[in-house]
Design an enzyme around this catalytic site. Structure first.
Site, PDB file in Angstrom:
ATOM      1  CG  HIS A 184      -0.180   0.150   2.520  1.00 21.26           C
ATOM      2  ND1 HIS A 184       0.525  -0.905   3.080  1.00 21.26           N
ATOM      3  CD2 HIS A 184      -0.020   1.202   3.370  1.00 21.26           C
ATOM      4  CE1 HIS A 184       1.086  -0.509   4.214  1.00 21.26           C
ATOM      5  NE2 HIS A 184       0.776   0.767   4.408  1.00 21.26           N
ATOM      6  CG  ASP A 186       1.423   5.214   4.649  1.00 18.71           C
ATOM      7  OD1 ASP A 186       1.113   4.050   4.944  1.00 18.71           O
ATOM      8  OD2 ASP A 186       2.565   5.679   4.790  1.00 18.71           O
ATOM      9  CG  HIS A 333       5.080   1.199   2.702  1.00 16.43           C
ATOM     10  ND1 HIS A 333       4.441   2.346   2.277  1.00 16.43           N
ATOM     11  CD2 HIS A 333       4.600   0.959   3.956  1.00 16.43           C
ATOM     12  CE1 HIS A 333       3.624   2.775   3.209  1.00 16.43           C
ATOM     13  NE2 HIS A 333       3.690   1.947   4.251  1.00 16.43           N
ATOM     14  NE  ARG A 348       1.968   6.699   8.725  1.00 14.15           N
ATOM     15  CZ  ARG A 348       0.896   6.058   8.246  1.00 14.15           C
ATOM     16  NH1 ARG A 348       1.019   4.806   7.860  1.00 14.15           N
ATOM     17  NH2 ARG A 348      -0.268   6.657   8.190  1.00 14.15           N
TER      18      ARG A 348
END
Length: 401
Positions: A184, A186, A333, A348
């Site tokens: 995916h 983000d 990723h 994150r």
């Protein structure tokens, strides 16, 4: 997000109804939030364990974003001179920089980092003492921060932080997911999806739990000219619905209502002017304006290229205090879930980028020609690109490794 826990095995032969009941409890790990917590309050980073506040946020409004990479020295002299070593992992994607303390970056070095991330897709640093507030401050330099509608924030209550956490209390269940669908970029369903995103691992296994990134630039470059042109005219639906449904199925709040957004299949990164395929298995649902069979075939092909074309990928082995910066506009990723029962814990910070821009809109708005990254690299190397690198002999050639 973490795979769900494996259900205990029954010693009796299950009937059909029990199998259906068990299946209804298995959620896709990508859409089921990481609710693992072994209850160990003595854990050094316990204040950053997952927390799901029951809040209600309004829909996101459009925000102004300044592309910091456009202010950078193209040669990145300030950033590179401060480094002890700069190592490219592959010709296509991934660079590691050593000898730099991210807490001490000047604004010019931050701009150059933004450009390097846009060019290389993902940039790695190790042995970084930067704390989460400093990480957020650095992220804000690249854009207003995103707050996720379903995933956990730290128990310390910092709403802009996305917590990635798995421990021995939840064992991955391979019945609930395929590896392909974990790939995916983000929150691509947002109207303004992320740009230069950072993830710092604060605790992790001795080995395992790696992350892989794949280049959307390279995916575009590897296609035939006719197919490139076809994709440039397409748009696709990106959806948050499955992620929201996964949270609700786990009994967790959805802090902002799920949306679906249409983005171009090929977008142009304003930092580089390069074209990138912008679809991903996690959130892209269908291509607009074509028959379903055609949409399914195109997306399946592109998804498999993302997951299977190793020439376009880089794999990073984390250590505690490693941090990665990647450009969500140009890469996808996926994490590996091979480390159970060890703990893997990361934080994150996610700045908003601009609205994804199609090739046509980019060229109309800027007066510039959007570029194929690979052709631009070959031009810099003095190679002939008149044939677009495509007109090679079709005679079969051997390859040994």
């Amino acid at each position: 997000m973490a795979p769900v826990a494996t259900n205990e095995k029954s010693t009796t032969t299950p009937n059909v109804q029990s199998l259906k009941d068990d299946a209804s409890k298995v959620f896709n790990p990508f859409y089921s939030p990481a609710i693992a917590d072994d209850g160990d309050e003595s854990y050094i980073h316990s204040q950053y364990k997952p927390f799901f506040p029951n809040l209600s946020w309004p829909p996101l409004e459009e925000v102004e974003v300044t592309e910091r990479a456009l202010f950078a020295d193209p040669e990145k002299k300030s950033l590179f001179r401060a480094a002890k070593k700069v190592r490219h992992y592959t010709p296509v994607i991934g660079t590691e920089i050593s000898g730099i303390d991210l807490r001490q970056l000047s604004d010019s070095q931050k701009d150059e980092l933004a450009l390097l991330v846009a060019e290389r897709g993902v940039v790695f640093f190790r042995d970084q003492e930067i704390n989460i507030q400093e990480q957020l401050d650095l992220a804000r330099y690249f854009g207003p921060l995103h707050k996720h509608a379903t995933t956990p924030i730290p128990k310390a209550g910092i709403e802009e932080v996305h917590v990635v956490y798995n421990d021995h209390s939840r064992r991955p269940d391979p019945a609930s997911f395929s590896k392909l669908e974990l790939w995916h970029s983000d929150v691509t369903y947002e109207v303004q999806p992320p740009s230069v995103t950072s993830l710092k691992v604060i605790a992790g296994p001795e080995y395992g739990g790696d992350t892989l990134w794949a280049s959307g630039y390279a995916l575009y470059s590897g296609l035939s000219p006719g197919f490139q042109k076809y994709l440039e005219g397409l748009k696709a639906v990106h959806s948050a619905i499955a992620q929201a449904d996964g949270a609700r199925a786990a009994g967790l709040p959805v802090r902002r209502e799920a949306i679906e957004t249409v983005h171009p299949v090929v977008r142009v990164n304003p930092a580089t002017g390069w074209k990138s395929v912008y679809v991903n298995p996690g959130f892209t649902r269908r291509i607009v304006g074509v028959p379903k069979a055609e949409s399914d075939a195109i997306l399946s092909f592109l998804f498999h290229q993302i997951a299977e074309n190793v020439d376009n990928q880089v794999r990073f082995q984390w250590e505690p205090n490693s941090i990665a910066f990647w450009d969500n506009r140009a890469v996808v990723h996926s994490a590996t879930f091979d480390f159970w029962p060890a703990t893997r814990h990361a934080l994150r910070a996610t700045p908003h980028g601009e609205k994804p821009t199609s090739v046509e809109d980019y060229e109309r708005q800027t007066g510039k020609v959007a570029k194929d990254r690979q052709l631009e690299i070959w031009k810099q190397q003095g190679l002939d690109t008149q044939n677009n690198g495509k007109n090679y002999s079709t005679k079969a050639r051997g390859y040994n490794d």
